[in-house]
Enzyme design. Structure first.
Site, mmCIF file in Angstrom:
data_model
loop_
_atom_site.group_PDB
_atom_site.id
_atom_site.type_symbol
_atom_site.label_atom_id
_atom_site.label_comp_id
_atom_site.label_asym_id
_atom_site.label_seq_id
_atom_site.Cartn_x
_atom_site.Cartn_y
_atom_site.Cartn_z
ATOM 1 N N LYS A 62 1.020 -1.190 -0.132
ATOM 2 C CA LYS A 62 0.019 0.102 -0.042
ATOM 3 C C LYS A 62 0.725 1.242 -0.119
ATOM 4 O O LYS A 62 0.661 2.180 -0.868
ATOM 5 C CB LYS A 62 -0.898 0.043 1.205
ATOM 6 C CG LYS A 62 -1.513 1.310 1.643
ATOM 7 C CD LYS A 62 -2.574 1.194 2.667
ATOM 8 C CE LYS A 62 -1.760 1.557 3.807
ATOM 9 N NZ LYS A 62 -1.298 3.174 4.233
ATOM 10 N N ASN A 63 1.905 1.223 0.902
ATOM 11 C CA ASN A 63 2.609 2.649 1.255
ATOM 12 C C ASN A 63 3.978 2.766 0.025
ATOM 13 O O ASN A 63 4.347 3.829 0.164
ATOM 14 C CB ASN A 63 3.244 2.530 2.394
ATOM 15 C CG ASN A 63 2.125 2.467 3.542
ATOM 16 O OD1 ASN A 63 1.206 3.141 2.903
ATOM 17 N ND2 ASN A 63 2.595 2.394 4.843
ATOM 18 N N ARG A 87 -8.783 -0.481 4.475
ATOM 19 C CA ARG A 87 -7.831 0.572 3.639
ATOM 20 C C ARG A 87 -6.502 0.034 3.302
ATOM 21 O O ARG A 87 -5.888 0.381 2.567
ATOM 22 C CB ARG A 87 -7.701 1.738 4.807
ATOM 23 C CG ARG A 87 -9.120 2.584 4.788
ATOM 24 C CD ARG A 87 -8.487 3.864 5.810
ATOM 25 N NE ARG A 87 -7.360 4.311 5.281
ATOM 26 C CZ ARG A 87 -7.051 5.373 5.880
ATOM 27 N NH1 ARG A 87 -7.142 5.770 7.182
ATOM 28 N NH2 ARG A 87 -5.870 6.137 5.355
ATOM 29 N N ARG A 135 0.032 14.144 13.446
ATOM 30 C CA ARG A 135 0.299 13.994 12.102
ATOM 31 C C ARG A 135 0.367 15.371 11.282
ATOM 32 O O ARG A 135 -0.092 15.387 10.255
ATOM 33 C CB ARG A 135 -0.802 13.108 11.369
ATOM 34 C CG ARG A 135 -1.108 11.681 11.944
ATOM 35 C CD ARG A 135 -0.196 10.379 11.867
ATOM 36 N NE ARG A 135 0.320 10.029 10.626
ATOM 37 C CZ ARG A 135 -0.263 9.260 9.817
ATOM 38 N NH1 ARG A 135 -1.336 8.747 10.139
ATOM 39 N NH2 ARG A 135 0.446 8.872 8.714
ATOM 40 N N CYS A 147 -5.354 12.091 13.076
ATOM 41 C CA CYS A 147 -6.052 11.032 12.904
ATOM 42 C C CYS A 147 -5.825 10.231 14.381
ATOM 43 O O CYS A 147 -5.408 10.656 15.214
ATOM 44 C CB CYS A 147 -5.631 10.107 11.812
ATOM 45 S SG CYS A 147 -4.065 9.256 12.094
ATOM 46 N N ASP A 167 4.221 0.122 12.256
ATOM 47 C CA ASP A 167 3.140 -0.113 11.525
ATOM 48 C C ASP A 167 2.939 -1.649 12.018
ATOM 49 O O ASP A 167 1.637 -2.591 11.567
ATOM 50 C CB ASP A 167 3.111 -0.179 9.957
ATOM 51 C CG ASP A 167 2.878 1.174 9.538
ATOM 52 O OD1 ASP A 167 3.242 1.430 8.262
ATOM 53 O OD2 ASP A 167 2.610 2.147 10.283
HETATM 54 C C1 EPZ Z 1 4.100 6.761 6.645
HETATM 55 O O1 EPZ Z 1 3.304 7.939 7.196
HETATM 56 C C2 EPZ Z 1 3.098 5.588 6.353
HETATM 57 N N1 EPZ Z 1 2.059 6.192 5.437
HETATM 58 C C3 EPZ Z 1 2.485 5.147 7.634
HETATM 59 O O2 EPZ Z 1 1.573 4.113 7.598
HETATM 60 C C4 EPZ Z 1 3.681 4.827 8.630
HETATM 61 O O3 EPZ Z 1 3.300 4.545 9.775
HETATM 62 C C5 EPZ Z 1 4.476 6.030 8.779
HETATM 63 O O4 EPZ Z 1 5.018 6.524 7.552
HETATM 64 C C6 EPZ Z 1 5.807 5.910 9.632
HETATM 65 O O5 EPZ Z 1 6.404 4.658 9.138
HETATM 66 C C7 EPZ Z 1 2.271 5.997 4.097
HETATM 67 O O6 EPZ Z 1 3.517 5.692 3.611
HETATM 68 C C8 EPZ Z 1 1.148 6.384 3.327
HETATM 69 P P1 EPZ Z 1 5.898 10.234 8.652
HETATM 70 P P2 EPZ Z 1 3.860 9.240 7.186
HETATM 71 O O7 EPZ Z 1 6.046 11.309 8.336
HETATM 72 O O8 EPZ Z 1 4.522 9.559 6.297
HETATM 73 C C9 EPZ Z 1 6.066 13.311 12.323
HETATM 74 C C10 EPZ Z 1 -0.110 2.573 7.740
HETATM 75 O O9 EPZ Z 1 -0.247 2.094 8.676
HETATM 76 N N2 EPZ Z 1 5.934 14.434 11.245
HETATM 77 O O10 EPZ Z 1 6.949 9.307 8.540
HETATM 78 O O11 EPZ Z 1 2.481 10.336 7.527
HETATM 79 C C11 EPZ Z 1 4.897 12.492 12.401
HETATM 80 O O12 EPZ Z 1 3.996 13.187 13.292
HETATM 81 C C12 EPZ Z 1 0.224 4.139 7.746
HETATM 82 O O13 EPZ Z 1 0.130 2.129 6.503
HETATM 83 C C13 EPZ Z 1 6.111 15.702 11.811
HETATM 84 O O14 EPZ Z 1 6.070 16.148 12.696
HETATM 85 O O15 EPZ Z 1 4.575 9.330 8.731
HETATM 86 C C14 EPZ Z 1 5.399 11.263 12.852
HETATM 87 O O16 EPZ Z 1 5.339 11.459 14.450
HETATM 88 C C15 EPZ Z 1 0.031 4.619 9.077
HETATM 89 N N3 EPZ Z 1 5.971 16.667 10.638
HETATM 90 C C16 EPZ Z 1 6.764 11.164 12.425
HETATM 91 O O17 EPZ Z 1 7.270 12.649 12.071
HETATM 92 C C17 EPZ Z 1 5.911 16.366 9.316
HETATM 93 O O18 EPZ Z 1 5.669 17.302 8.602
HETATM 94 C C18 EPZ Z 1 6.895 10.131 11.299
HETATM 95 O O19 EPZ Z 1 5.884 10.491 10.521
HETATM 96 C C19 EPZ Z 1 5.921 15.016 9.055
HETATM 97 C C20 EPZ Z 1 5.965 13.953 10.121
#
Ligand code: EPZ
Length: 420
Positions: free
Chosen positions: A22-23, A397, A121, A116, A305
């Site tokens: 998916k990702n 999803r 996020r 969410c 995840d």
């Molecule tokens: C990706 O989400 C994945 N989704 C998530 O999978 C996964 O859990 C996550 O990476 C971590 O591995 C997709 O790839 C579509 P991040 P993403 O930006 O990119 C903080 C699933 O279950 N952050 O790596 O949204 C954030 O709050 C989903 O398949 C900021 O602070 O996650 C988090 O604490 C859920 N500011 C950390 O970084 C930003 O601008 C990591 O988030 C961006 C992120």
């Protein structure tokens, strides 16, 4: 809303074919916005999220067709540059169209994805990076407005290795003038798959999979049609590995990449799984479950995840485990539901303590995010009597045909459509 009804305490045994990631599908589908040529994407899973981003691409002007070969996408021209709230609110990953739209047409309007159930996020890191590349960004009434006559390359350091942030900026940088250097970039296999897809389009990207990625703007649109097979889903694989463990079963997972599963295999082996790697997959045999201490980390660490699914397994271990969640500040909604099934589980700050119990009991429980929902299904597979998991749309999803795949290895799981 659908629900699953699961009759537990069945030992699972047999073979499960793992689907496309998916990702990886989501950013690669978004990346087709960068080109006016035709793209045939293979191994794309049919999921809630891939359907949503397909709809979003169509709103933007793409032709999206599911053919017998695979998913065909062609964005001859961008008709709209807006990602509307009704789609973004259902899928945060809609943010992935921001970079490609700015690169392709110099403008993008994206409803701010709200928080969410797994955390706040924010997308501040995405926006700060785009500003460094020359984009003008404003936020009014919950909508991000971004404009850039022409993005330029920049040196960008992420304070946190954000996965979609890395992907967004990588895509934006392909349309920028000059070179962009990302440091502290995310190293997930899905980031590498996107970089490989972008390279097949003719873009120049080096270092994907490491914390330092260099992207050269090539100054023109890609000039070739492509066909691309996306990688298998390591989290789907990890989830069914956990199913073998929690039912003390024996499952062969085909079409998955063991090299993407190193940290998952390490944790599950420590918890008692017997895992043997074969040419195109892995075999997982469950047995006595041992307590472990695991901390979630960005790749190559143990993935957030898989945190909920691991907790479900550890609920039946022979001792006390501690799972520390360091990536998201709210990925804990499954804890109360597991406790309703008899798990001895409490959390304090980032740490969750799970004291193993001899058995779980079936109960009505509710999914509130896709991985937490998967954890409740796993618990139901091991619990005595019936478990009803409601709000299965969360699970749909990210998991294609979960009930069919589990039934195929001996689970008693039925989808009740339209249940309240
Ligand atoms: C990706 O989400 C994945 N989704 C998530 O999978 C996964 O859990 C996550 O990476 C971590 O591995 C997709 O790839 C579509 P991040 P993403 O930006 O990119 C903080 C699933 O279950 N952050 O790596 O949204 C954030 O709050 C989903 O398949 C900021 O602070 O996650 C988090 O604490 C859920 N500011 C950390 O970084 C930003 O601008 C990591 O988030 C961006 C992120």
């Amino acid at each position: 809303m659908d629900k699953f009804v699961i009759q537990g305490r069945r030992r699972l045994s047999g073979k499960i074919a793992i689907g496309g990631a998916k990702n990886a599908a989501l950013p690669i589908m978004a990346a087709t916005l960068l080109s006016s040529r035709s793209h045939l994407l293979l191994n794309i899973p049919t999921l809630g999220d891939t359907t949503t981003i397909g709809r979003l691409l169509q709103r933007l002007g793409a032709t999206v067709q599911y053919t017998k070969e695979g998913l065909s996408i062609c964005v001859t021209s961008i008709e709209h540059c807006e990602a509307p709230y009704d789609l973004v609110k259902t899928m945060r990953a809609s943010v992935l169209v921001l970079g490609p739209l700015l690169a392709r047409c110099g403008e993008a309007h994206l409803s701010l994805p709200g928080g969410c159930t797994i955390g706040s996020r924010p997308i501040n890191l995405h926006l700060e990076a785009l500003k460094k590349m020359g984009a003008e960004i404003s936020i009014n009434h919950g909508v991000v407005h971004a404009k850039a006559r022409r993005l330029h390359g920049a040196d960008i350091h992420f304070d946190i290795p954000t996965v979609t942030g890395t992907e967004n900026i990588m895509m934006a940088a392909t349309g920028a003038r000059g070179t962009t250097l990302l440091t502290n970039a995310a190293c997930e296999p899905e980031v590498v798959d996107l970089a490989t897809f972008l390279t097949t389009l003719g873009f120049r990207i080096e270092g994907a999979g490491t914390p330092q990625i260099r992207i050269e703007g090539i100054g023109h649109e890609p000039d070739r049609d492509t066909a691309y097979v996306i990688i298998p889903d390591r989290i789907e694989a990890g989830t069914y590995m956990a199913a073998a463990m929690i039912t003390r079963g024996d499952i062969y997972l085909s079409t998955c990449h063991p090299s993407h599963l190193v940290s998952i295999c390490g944790a599950l082996r420590e918890a008692g799984a017997t895992i043997t790697e074969e040419n195109d997959g892995i075999r997982v045999q469950g047995g006595k479950i041992h307590p472990v201490r695991v901390t979630t980390r960005p790749h190559p660490g143990f993935p957030t995840d898989m945190q909920a699914q691991l907790m479900a397994v550890l609920a039946l271990s022979s001792g006390m485990s501690v799972v520390t969640e360091t990536v998201f500040d709210g990925r804990l909604n499954h804890i109360a539901e597991l406790a309703r099934m008899g798990a001895d589980i409490t959390h304090h700050g980032q740490d969750t303590t799970i004291r193993g119990v001899p058995r779980l009991s079936g109960a009505p429980v509710m999914a509130s995010d896709l991985r937490g929902g998967a954890a409740l299904v796993l618990a139901g597979l091991a619990a005595e009597d019936l478990t009803h998991v409601s709000r299965v749309y969360h699970i749909d999803r990210g998991y294609e045909k979960m009930e069919a795949k589990l039934s195929g290895v001996g689970a008693s799981i039925e989808r009740i459509s339209g249940a309240v």
